[in-house]
Design an enzyme around this catalytic site. Structure first.
Site, PDB file in Angstrom:
ATOM      1  N   GLU A 245      28.488  59.189  23.869  1.00 58.63           N
ATOM      2  CA  GLU A 245      29.865  59.353  24.347  1.00 58.63           C
ATOM      3  C   GLU A 245      30.004  58.802  25.762  1.00 58.63           C
ATOM      4  OE1 GLU A 245      31.705  63.240  23.759  1.00 58.63           O
ATOM      5  OE2 GLU A 245      30.268  63.690  22.174  1.00 58.63           O
TER       6      GLU A 245
ATOM      7  N   LEU B  14      45.958  65.495  13.976  1.00 56.55           N
ATOM      8  CA  LEU B  14      44.720  65.830  14.691  1.00 56.55           C
ATOM      9  C   LEU B  14      43.598  64.838  14.374  1.00 56.55           C
ATOM     10  CD1 LEU B  14      43.415  68.089  16.503  1.00 56.55           C
ATOM     11  CD2 LEU B  14      42.539  69.044  14.366  1.00 56.55           C
ATOM     12  N   ASP B  15      43.029  64.235  15.419  1.00 53.71           N
ATOM     13  CA  ASP B  15      41.853  63.358  15.308  1.00 53.71           C
ATOM     14  C   ASP B  15      42.061  62.201  14.328  1.00 53.71           C
ATOM     15  OD1 ASP B  15      40.525  65.044  17.089  1.00 53.71           O
ATOM     16  OD2 ASP B  15      39.686  66.275  15.495  1.00 53.71           O
TER      17      ASP B  15
ATOM     18  N   LEU C 201      47.609  69.686  21.190  1.00 54.70           N
ATOM     19  CA  LEU C 201      48.864  69.411  21.897  1.00 54.70           C
ATOM     20  C   LEU C 201      50.023  69.349  20.911  1.00 54.70           C
ATOM     21  CD1 LEU C 201      47.485  66.684  24.312  1.00 54.70           C
ATOM     22  CD2 LEU C 201      48.041  69.061  24.873  1.00 54.70           C
TER      23      LEU C 201
ATOM     24  N   ARG D 215      42.447  72.146  23.523  1.00 52.63           N
ATOM     25  CA  ARG D 215      43.730  72.682  23.060  1.00 52.63           C
ATOM     26  C   ARG D 215      44.428  71.603  22.241  1.00 52.63           C
ATOM     27  NH1 ARG D 215      43.355  77.649  23.251  1.00 52.63           N
ATOM     28  NH2 ARG D 215      45.606  77.853  23.041  1.00 52.63           N
TER      29      ARG D 215
ATOM     30  N   HIS E 116      36.026  62.109  20.334  1.00 56.15           N
ATOM     31  CA  HIS E 116      35.708  63.101  19.312  1.00 56.15           C
ATOM     32  C   HIS E 116      34.261  62.894  18.875  1.00 56.15           C
ATOM     33  CE1 HIS E 116      36.432  65.928  16.083  1.00 56.15           C
ATOM     34  NE2 HIS E 116      35.784  65.100  15.280  1.00 56.15           N
TER      35      HIS E 116
ATOM     36  N   GLY F 243      32.726  68.833  31.452  1.00 56.60           N
ATOM     37  CA  GLY F 243      33.297  67.601  31.984  1.00 56.60           C
ATOM     38  C   GLY F 243      32.330  66.440  32.131  1.00 56.60           C
TER      39      GLY F 243
HETATM   40  C1  GAR Z   1      32.199  66.336  23.892  1.00 59.18           C
HETATM   41  O1  GAR Z   1      31.145  66.278  22.970  1.00 59.18           O
HETATM   42  C2  GAR Z   1      33.501  65.917  23.233  1.00 59.18           C
HETATM   43  O2  GAR Z   1      33.345  64.872  22.294  1.00 59.18           O
HETATM   44  C3  GAR Z   1      33.906  67.189  22.542  1.00 59.18           C
HETATM   45  O3  GAR Z   1      33.611  68.198  23.482  1.00 59.18           O
HETATM   46  C4  GAR Z   1      32.503  67.781  24.288  1.00 59.18           C
HETATM   47  C5  GAR Z   1      32.899  67.913  25.746  1.00 59.18           C
HETATM   48  O4  GAR Z   1      31.806  67.701  26.593  1.00 59.18           O
HETATM   49  N1  GAR Z   1      35.295  67.159  22.202  1.00 59.18           N
HETATM   50  C6  GAR Z   1      35.788  67.750  21.120  1.00 59.18           C
HETATM   51  O5  GAR Z   1      35.119  68.378  20.337  1.00 59.18           O
HETATM   52  C7  GAR Z   1      37.271  67.564  20.943  1.00 59.18           C
HETATM   53  N2  GAR Z   1      37.710  68.146  19.719  1.00 59.18           N
HETATM   54  P1  GAR Z   1      32.043  67.392  28.145  1.00 59.18           P
HETATM   55  O6  GAR Z   1      32.965  68.492  28.686  1.00 59.18           O
HETATM   56  O7  GAR Z   1      30.674  67.494  28.740  1.00 59.18           O
HETATM   57  O8  GAR Z   1      32.647  66.036  28.278  1.00 59.18           O
END
Ligand code: GAR
Length: 196
Positions: free
Chosen positions: A174, A144-145, A93, A91, A109, A12
């Site tokens: 991010e 997706l994405d 959706l 997951r 992403h 998170g």
């Molecule tokens: C992040 O790098 C996010 O971009 C990726 O999971 C990580 C979550 O980190 N999301 C995906 O790959 C979605 N397909 P976080 O829980 O520390 O935010």
């Protein structure tokens, strides 16, 4: 004031960046953090920040994605969100849920979409010999994405990078990008945010 619900599956860190950004004159506030994994580390972080949490374990539902989503939807609807942010929510959706939040669901992403939708984005960027990598915030659609891009941040790929070192550099980007996009989106502005 826009109400924001955030869906997570893991640590998170993006959720924390979003929640911490929604203060002062920001046009939105976090009202719920929900997870498909009751053990997700982000749930405790959300509670520590005073945000309501909900966990609906997807595993007892097996392949019944619709039943899982119906259960997940209960706390989400009770929180009356205007905007739903997927932040490391792992997951896929159903089109029904996506349709319900059409135009108000965002995802982050870890690649420069349209490159590398799906998983293992950092290894794929390294394998391709890319000179740069990054992350994308996009609107969630049934594909997706592949929804409209609302922002991207670029980082260099450095000599000797592993998937882990590249992932850490992208994750830091991010944390800058998602709050910037959410703020603009909550203000009703869908022009993409571009960060280097
Ligand atoms: C992040 O790098 C996010 O971009 C990726 O999971 C990580 C979550 O980190 N999301 C995906 O790959 C979605 N397909 P976080 O829980 O520390 O935010």
């Amino acid at each position: 004031m826009k109400r924001v619900a955030i869906l997570i599956s893991g640590g998170g860190s993006n959720m924390v960046a979003l929640v911490e950004s929604m203060t002062g004159d920001h046009p939105a506030r976090a009202v719920l953090v929900a997870s498909n994994d009751p053990g997700a580390g982000g749930l405790a972080k959300a509670r520590a920040m005073g945000i309501a949490t909900a966990a609906v374990d997807h595993r007892p539902f097996g392949r019944d994605r619709a039943a899982f989503e119906a259960a997940l939807l209960e706390p989400i609807l009770a929180a009356r969100p205007d905007i739903l942010c997927l932040a490391g929510f792992m997951r896929v959706l159903t089109p029904g849920l996506v349709q319900r939040f059409a135009g108000r669901m965002l995802n982050i992403h870890p690649s420069l979409l349209p490159k590398y939708p799906g998983l293992h984005t950092h290894q794929r960027a390294l394998d391709a010999g890319d000179a740069e990598a990054g992350c994308t915030v996009h609107e969630v659609t049934a594909d997706l994405d592949a929804g409209p891009i609302l922002g991207q941040a670029r980082v260099p790929v450095l000599p000797g990078d592993s998937a882990d070192t590249l992932a850490a550099r992208v994750l830091a980007a991010e944390h800058r990008l998602y709050p910037a996009v959410l703020r603009r989106f909550a203000e009703g502005d869908r022009n993409p945010v571009l960060l280097d």
